[in-house]
Design a protein around this motif. Structure first.
Motif, PDB file in Angstrom:
ATOM      1  N   GLN A  74     -18.694   3.991 -42.846  1.00 34.12           N
ATOM      2  CA  GLN A  74     -18.800   4.469 -44.218  1.00 34.12           C
ATOM      3  C   GLN A  74     -17.612   4.006 -45.061  1.00 34.12           C
ATOM      4  O   GLN A  74     -17.774   3.591 -46.208  1.00 34.12           O
ATOM      5  CB  GLN A  74     -18.891   5.996 -44.232  1.00 34.12           C
ATOM      6  N   ALA A  75     -16.414   4.065 -44.488  1.00 33.17           N
ATOM      7  CA  ALA A  75     -15.219   3.623 -45.217  1.00 33.17           C
ATOM      8  C   ALA A  75     -15.299   2.131 -45.509  1.00 33.17           C
ATOM      9  O   ALA A  75     -14.962   1.675 -46.614  1.00 33.17           O
ATOM     10  CB  ALA A  75     -13.958   3.953 -44.411  1.00 33.17           C
ATOM     11  N   ALA A  76     -15.755   1.364 -44.529  1.00 31.24           N
ATOM     12  CA  ALA A  76     -15.872  -0.086 -44.709  1.00 31.24           C
ATOM     13  C   ALA A  76     -16.896  -0.418 -45.789  1.00 31.24           C
ATOM     14  O   ALA A  76     -16.705  -1.338 -46.592  1.00 31.24           O
ATOM     15  CB  ALA A  76     -16.251  -0.751 -43.393  1.00 31.24           C
ATOM     16  N   ALA A  77     -18.000   0.330 -45.819  1.00 29.49           N
ATOM     17  CA  ALA A  77     -19.031   0.083 -46.822  1.00 29.49           C
ATOM     18  C   ALA A  77     -18.506   0.352 -48.223  1.00 29.49           C
ATOM     19  O   ALA A  77     -18.805  -0.395 -49.169  1.00 29.49           O
ATOM     20  CB  ALA A  77     -20.254   0.952 -46.535  1.00 29.49           C
ATOM     21  N   LEU A  78     -17.723   1.405 -48.381  1.00 28.80           N
ATOM     22  CA  LEU A  78     -17.142   1.727 -49.687  1.00 28.80           C
ATOM     23  C   LEU A  78     -16.231   0.601 -50.159  1.00 28.80           C
ATOM     24  O   LEU A  78     -16.297   0.162 -51.317  1.00 28.80           O
ATOM     25  CB  LEU A  78     -16.367   3.042 -49.600  1.00 28.80           C
TER      26      LEU A  78
END
Length: 470
Positions: A458-462
């Motif tokens: 999720q952090a990488a997608a953001l």
């Protein structure tokens, strides 16, 4: 080396890319409300150093000024340029030599000085150096006050003392380190820590913090395994103490049987941790552990900057304290801490600020608080880390032309209309269980994009979506 499994903090700028970015601006002196910074012999020479010191002297209307430096060899040359600028403005100088940045704050208060100049480039590579300014309270100058000095520097409108009013300098005895150490020791139960006979690995990386760090740990009853603790300015690894830069250092903690590894940056205002298994712990969790112990002693307000992990917020709320965020920057955190009467605060770069010791990021009180937590809970560092709230953070950096930044931030805000937007410092978006912060760096030619979420994916997608809009 491995990262802690339940709290992942990753940096996505390679050493090569970072070097290229830093080299790209080597011909430009970075001037901000925080001071100046540049490559020695290129953008940073004696002339701007003397001018900036003269600007500070003009702002202070003369008076007594503390001057110190970290261990970089170029600091000796820049010190004399700073002397000249201060003398020319009628200031008298107390030279306290090579000391950590937080020690400067202690010295300003103890000597009753009007301010200070710390010659350091903090975590920047060895070719860099700079000047950092302090006020009479021993804190870094606020943004408003720093802006006044910056304007004087840029205008060249300096106060120039006549021949009979030129300032002078004296070398202050080095007992300021002892005073700093004692101030830290007064805040913890030394006997409790000493009873554990901890073996502690200390890597100062040739920076200014080695002598004080070793002295303090010994006073706490620890057996100290010293690694590059001579303040000679010879950096054995990249000076920014992130897990990616500590791959060669981390195994030594386990191999030496140490209970914890402490790693300092060159001017010793940041603290990174390595647990007893040789696992690097993100500097985001340095402050978390210090906050956990401090709130156990005294529950009260906690302040961190907008790019710091939510772990701190969770800990503050669990303890029944209040929590708030400031713009990124030590001076901004301190200003908010004063306004809220915070008992502790800091930044997720490993910077612990304890008002009982001073208004500066201080790794030495950080060491003392973390060792106290380990001793009182009688648990190894790895278990203390495992008990913290679980998040995954991704820290990225991108080269973005400043003239494109405003439009990019607007596009990013539009991308997540459901999030709460805060524009105090760049753009921070808060979702129900995630946040994203995009801001230009004050010390490097990059735009920082930081995201934190329940999972690494999720952090990488953001960060990926923000990158596409940048």
């Amino acid at each position: 080396m491995s990262f802690v499994s339940h709290n992942t903090y990753t940096y996505c700028l390679s050493r090569t890319v970072r070097a290229e970015l830093m080299a790209a601006v080597s011909s430009e002196l970075i001037v901000s409300v925080s001071g100046i910074r540049g490559v020695v012999g290129d953008s940073l020479t004696p002339e701007p150093a003397a001018r900036f010191a003269a600007a500070l002297g003009t702002y202070l209307h003369g008076g007594r000024v503390v001057v110190a430096r970290d261990s970089r060899p170029s600091g000796e040359m820049l010190k004399h340029a700073v002397f000249a600028g201060l003398f020319s403005a009628g200031c008298h100088v107390d030279d306290i030599g090579v000391v950590p940045t937080p020690t400067v704050g202690v010295a300003v208060r103890n000597l009753g000085a009007a301010g200070a100049v710390m010659i350091t480039a903090s975590h920047n590579p060895a070719p860099w150096n700079g000047l950092k300014l302090f006020g009479p309270d021993g804190a870094v100058l606020s943004a408003e006050k720093g802006k006044q000095v910056q304007k004087l520097f840029e205008s060249g409108q300096f106060a120039r003392a006549t021949w009979d009013k030129v300032g002078s300098g004296v070398r202050v005895p080095p007992d300021v380190l002892e005073e700093h150490a004692q101030l830290v020791l007064d805040q913890v139960h030394v006997a409790v820590v000493a009873s554990k006979n901890f073996r502690v690995f200390l890597d100062a990386n040739g920076g200014a913090g080695g002598p004080l760090g070793a002295r303090l740990l010994q006073e706490l009853g620890c057996e100290v395994v010293q690694h590059n603790c001579g303040a000679d300015g010879n950096f054995a690894h990249d000076p920014e103490p992130t897990p990616a830069n500590l791959t060669d250092v981390a195994p030594w903690v386990k191999q030496t049987g140490s209970a914890v590894g402490f790693v300092l940056d060159p001017d010793a205002d940041r603290l990174a941790l390595i647990d007893e298994t040789g696992t690097c712990v993100s500097e985001e969790l340095t402050l978390a552990l210090a906050v956990k112990h401090r709130l156990r002693e005294q529950c009260g307000p906690v302040v961190v900057n907008m790019s710091t992990s939510r772990v701190i917020q969770d800990l503050a709320e669990r303890a029944g304290g209040t929590f708030s965020r400031s713009a990124v920057g030590e001076a901004n955190v301190v200003e908010r801490m004063r306004g809220t009467k915070a008992v502790i605060g800091g930044e997720g770069n490993g910077g612990v600020i304890d008002p009982r010791v001073g208004w500066v990021r201080d790794p030495f009180i950080g060491m003392a608080l973390i060792l106290s937590l380990m001793a009182e809970d009688n648990r190894p560092l790895s278990e203390l880390i495992a008990a913290l709230p679980t998040y995954s953070m991704l820290k990225t950096k991108f080269a973005v032309p400043r003239d494109r930044l405003a439009a990019a931030l607007a596009a990013i805000e539009k991308k997540w209309p459901e999030a709460t937007a805060d524009k105090l410092d760049g753009l921070r978006l808060d979702g129900p269980d995630w946040w994203l912060h995009v801001r230009p760096s004050n010390t490097e030619p990059v735009v920082r994009v930081i995201a934190e979420a329940p999972t690494a994916e999720q952090a990488a997608a953001l960060c990926k979506q923000a990158e596409e809009l940048l």
